[in-house]
Design an enzyme around this catalytic site. Structure first.
Site, PDB file in Angstrom:
ATOM      1  N   CYS A 112       0.813  -1.225   0.000  1.00 41.59           N
ATOM      2  CA  CYS A 112       0.000   0.000   0.000  1.00 41.59           C
ATOM      3  C   CYS A 112       0.843   1.269   0.000  1.00 41.59           C
ATOM      4  O   CYS A 112       0.335   2.354  -0.278  1.00 41.59           O
ATOM      5  CB  CYS A 112      -0.956   0.002   1.184  1.00 41.59           C
ATOM      6  SG  CYS A 112      -1.927  -1.496   1.286  1.00 41.59           S
ATOM      7  N   HIS A 252      -3.401   7.013   2.906  1.00 40.54           N
ATOM      8  CA  HIS A 252      -3.809   5.700   2.377  1.00 40.54           C
ATOM      9  C   HIS A 252      -5.215   5.399   2.899  1.00 40.54           C
ATOM     10  O   HIS A 252      -5.496   5.574   4.084  1.00 40.54           O
ATOM     11  CB  HIS A 252      -2.799   4.645   2.840  1.00 40.54           C
ATOM     12  CG  HIS A 252      -3.223   3.249   2.540  1.00 40.54           C
ATOM     13  ND1 HIS A 252      -3.769   2.886   1.331  1.00 40.54           N
ATOM     14  CD2 HIS A 252      -3.179   2.114   3.297  1.00 40.54           C
ATOM     15  CE1 HIS A 252      -4.050   1.592   1.356  1.00 40.54           C
ATOM     16  NE2 HIS A 252      -3.708   1.106   2.535  1.00 40.54           N
ATOM     17  N   ASN A 282     -10.069  -0.147   0.281  1.00 40.67           N
ATOM     18  CA  ASN A 282      -8.609  -0.096   0.282  1.00 40.67           C
ATOM     19  C   ASN A 282      -8.094  -0.694  -1.033  1.00 40.67           C
ATOM     20  O   ASN A 282      -8.216  -1.887  -1.253  1.00 40.67           O
ATOM     21  CB  ASN A 282      -8.104  -0.891   1.499  1.00 40.67           C
ATOM     22  CG  ASN A 282      -6.589  -0.950   1.579  1.00 40.67           C
ATOM     23  OD1 ASN A 282      -5.888  -0.625   0.633  1.00 40.67           O
ATOM     24  ND2 ASN A 282      -6.086  -1.406   2.707  1.00 40.67           N
TER      25      ASN A 282
HETATM   26  O1  UT7 Z   1      -3.467  -1.470   3.678  1.00 40.50           O
HETATM   27  C1  UT7 Z   1      -3.110  -1.923   4.933  1.00 40.50           C
HETATM   28  C2  UT7 Z   1      -4.077  -2.895   5.299  1.00 40.50           C
HETATM   29  N1  UT7 Z   1      -4.798  -3.072   6.418  1.00 40.50           N
HETATM   30  C3  UT7 Z   1      -5.249  -2.213   7.356  1.00 40.50           C
HETATM   31  O2  UT7 Z   1      -5.001  -1.056   7.424  1.00 40.50           O
HETATM   32  C4  UT7 Z   1      -6.113  -2.836   8.372  1.00 40.50           C
HETATM   33  C5  UT7 Z   1      -5.881  -2.348   9.775  1.00 40.50           C
HETATM   34  N2  UT7 Z   1      -6.838  -2.957  10.669  1.00 40.50           N
HETATM   35  C6  UT7 Z   1      -8.151  -2.659  10.636  1.00 40.50           C
HETATM   36  O3  UT7 Z   1      -8.580  -1.825   9.862  1.00 40.50           O
HETATM   37  C7  UT7 Z   1      -9.060  -3.320  11.639  1.00 40.50           C
HETATM   38  O4  UT7 Z   1      -8.287  -4.092  12.525  1.00 40.50           O
HETATM   39  C8  UT7 Z   1     -10.118  -4.244  10.974  1.00 40.50           C
HETATM   40  C9  UT7 Z   1     -11.168  -3.392  10.248  1.00 40.50           C
HETATM   41  C10 UT7 Z   1      -9.478  -5.188   9.985  1.00 40.50           C
HETATM   42  C11 UT7 Z   1     -10.846  -5.049  12.032  1.00 40.50           C
HETATM   43  O5  UT7 Z   1     -11.433  -4.180  12.997  1.00 40.50           O
HETATM   44  P1  UT7 Z   1     -11.242  -4.484  14.542  1.00 40.50           P
HETATM   45  O6  UT7 Z   1     -12.000  -3.466  15.271  1.00 40.50           O
HETATM   46  O7  UT7 Z   1      -9.756  -4.570  14.812  1.00 40.50           O
HETATM   47  O8  UT7 Z   1     -11.946  -5.883  14.710  1.00 40.50           O
HETATM   48  P2  UT7 Z   1     -11.361  -7.264  15.209  1.00 40.50           P
HETATM   49  O9  UT7 Z   1     -10.464  -7.878  14.193  1.00 40.50           O
HETATM   50  O10 UT7 Z   1     -10.832  -7.093  16.586  1.00 40.50           O
HETATM   51  O11 UT7 Z   1     -12.680  -8.123  15.276  1.00 40.50           O
HETATM   52  C12 UT7 Z   1     -13.757  -7.785  16.167  1.00 40.50           C
HETATM   53  C13 UT7 Z   1     -14.889  -8.750  15.947  1.00 40.50           C
HETATM   54  C14 UT7 Z   1     -14.460 -10.209  15.955  1.00 40.50           C
HETATM   55  O12 UT7 Z   1     -15.492 -10.956  16.553  1.00 40.50           O
HETATM   56  P3  UT7 Z   1     -15.396 -11.391  18.109  1.00 40.50           P
HETATM   57  O13 UT7 Z   1     -14.150 -12.216  18.188  1.00 40.50           O
HETATM   58  O14 UT7 Z   1     -15.294 -10.113  18.879  1.00 40.50           O
HETATM   59  O15 UT7 Z   1     -16.664 -12.133  18.315  1.00 40.50           O
HETATM   60  C15 UT7 Z   1     -14.396 -10.577  14.504  1.00 40.50           C
HETATM   61  O16 UT7 Z   1     -14.614 -11.956  14.267  1.00 40.50           O
HETATM   62  O17 UT7 Z   1     -15.482  -8.525  14.651  1.00 40.50           O
HETATM   63  C16 UT7 Z   1     -15.552  -9.776  13.952  1.00 40.50           C
HETATM   64  N3  UT7 Z   1     -15.439  -9.488  12.523  1.00 40.50           N
HETATM   65  C17 UT7 Z   1     -16.508  -9.189  11.757  1.00 40.50           C
HETATM   66  N4  UT7 Z   1     -17.809  -9.119  12.036  1.00 40.50           N
HETATM   67  C18 UT7 Z   1     -18.630  -8.769  11.035  1.00 40.50           C
HETATM   68  C19 UT7 Z   1     -14.324  -9.434  11.773  1.00 40.50           C
HETATM   69  N5  UT7 Z   1     -14.632  -9.104  10.508  1.00 40.50           N
HETATM   70  C20 UT7 Z   1     -15.980  -8.954  10.486  1.00 40.50           C
HETATM   71  C21 UT7 Z   1     -16.892  -8.608   9.459  1.00 40.50           C
HETATM   72  N6  UT7 Z   1     -18.197  -8.535   9.783  1.00 40.50           N
HETATM   73  N7  UT7 Z   1     -16.518  -8.339   8.210  1.00 40.50           N
END
Ligand code: UT7
Length: 325
Positions: A112, A252, A282
């Protein structure tokens, strides 16, 4: 002093729009979750266009907008993690299609941050007097390497391309930059692994899934907020420019919450950050130039304005650049 100035910007994205509700039909997710956690509402997904098609679309626009001939192009640098081929490079495919017969063309990969790295390389060739101009493009069809059964990643990414035509200048242009890499944590964001299989070696077991984008979201989030804040601070400090002097910051487009944190930590008003992730998601190396092109097309920046481009991503890598437009 010789600098590198952006003369024209361009972007080309697939026509197909996939909304959060469309995704909720194929994985266990919702518009509410995706919007609240990322700020993304929809993204463009290829319905057959490969990365080169999008990149060539951008390159054609750049020639037209800059009103320069293909034969006059000295250098083409493309950044991508999803090129059509390992070889030829995307840049050589662009060269052929636009007829830039006199250009040197090659690709770089910095995920990215790719556009930032590519622009930085072009800048060095131009500043050193080797070349007078360049086409720099970030282009991706991430939909090829996304696991459409993994809700934690497939909701984040989109396809597209964006770029800039740059020229040697003696007044405006790139005035300061910082690139950085932190390879020791490369495994928090991976994709496109190709196993070492050959006639004398069995395919490594359990690697098929490593083709897909895999990410420790929380770690990447932590890395992003830290690296973007530090690099913006460093670049402004080195240039002796205050945040108040910036017209816009083009970050980004990964997650609006990351941008909120950066805005709070640096005490830079949120509305100075130009964002379009709600419509494109993204798009990795294409995200900064697609947003920059929108900003430019809308007439929101004028010659002489100070703007800052900043990216972070796989590697892990980051890059921030201060430009007098
Ligand atoms: O270009 C560089 C690339 N990447 C990034 O910049 C990504 C950086 N990270 C992020 O943007 C965030 O960490 C995410 C958007 C990927 C995830 O958000 P988060 O607030 O960190 O969520 P999490 O991974 O801690 O997940 C929280 C909950 C989990 O469920 P439990 O364990 O709390 O029951 C996940 O299983 O959300 C669940 N979850 C979803 N639920 C609905 C994960 N993805 C999804 C989804 N829909 N798509």
């Amino acid at each position: 002093m010789i600098t590198t100035r952006i003369i024209a910007t361009g972007a080309c994205v697939p026509e197909q729009i996939i909304t959060n509700d469309d995704l909720a039909k194929i994985v266990d997710t919702s518009d509410e979750w995706i919007t609240q956690r990322t700020g993304i509402k929809e993204r463009r997904i290829s319905s057959g266009e490969n990365t080169s098609d999008l990149a060539i679309g951008t390159a054609r626009q750049l020639l037209e907008k800059a009103e320069v001939s293909a034969e006059s192009i000295d250098l083409i640098i493309a950044a991508s993690v999803t090129p059509d081929y390992t070889t030829p490079s995307l840049a050589c495919m662009i060269q052929k299609e636009i007829g830039a017969v006199n250009a040197v063309a090659f690709d770089i990969t910095a995920a990215c941050s790719g556009f930032m790295y590519a622009l930085s390389v072009a800048d060095k060739y131009i500043r050193s007097g080797v070349y007078d101009n360049a086409i720099v493009i970030g282009a991706e069809t991430l939909s090829k390497i996304v696991n459409w059964e993994d809700r934690s990643t497939c909701v984040l990414f989109g396809d597209g391309s964006g770029g800039a035509y740059v020229e040697k200048s003696e007044d405006c242009g790139i005035i300061q930059e910082e690139l950085g890499s932190k390879g020791e944590i490369y495994d928090i964001l991976t994709g496109g692994y190709t196993p070492c299989s050959n006639a004398f070696n069995d395919v490594e077991s359990g690697v098929d899934s490593m083709w897909y984008v895999s990410m420790n979201g929380r770690e990447v989030f932590r890395f992003a907020t830290k690296s973007v804040v530090t690099s913006i601070r460093n670049v402004l400090e080195k240039a002796g420019v205050s945040a108040d002097e910036l017209k816009y910051i083009v970050p980004h487009q990964a997650n609006s919450r990351i941008v909120e944190i950066v805005s709070n930590k640096l005490k830079i008003p949120f509305d100075k950050f130009y964002m379009n992730m709600d419509r494109f998601g993204n798009t990795s190396s294409a995200s900064v130039p697609i947003a920059l092109n929108e900003l430019n097309e809308k007439g929101l920046i004028e010659r002489g304005d100070k703007i800052l481009l900043t990216g972070f991503g796989g590697g892990m890598t980051w890059g921030t650049m201060l430009i007098t437009w």
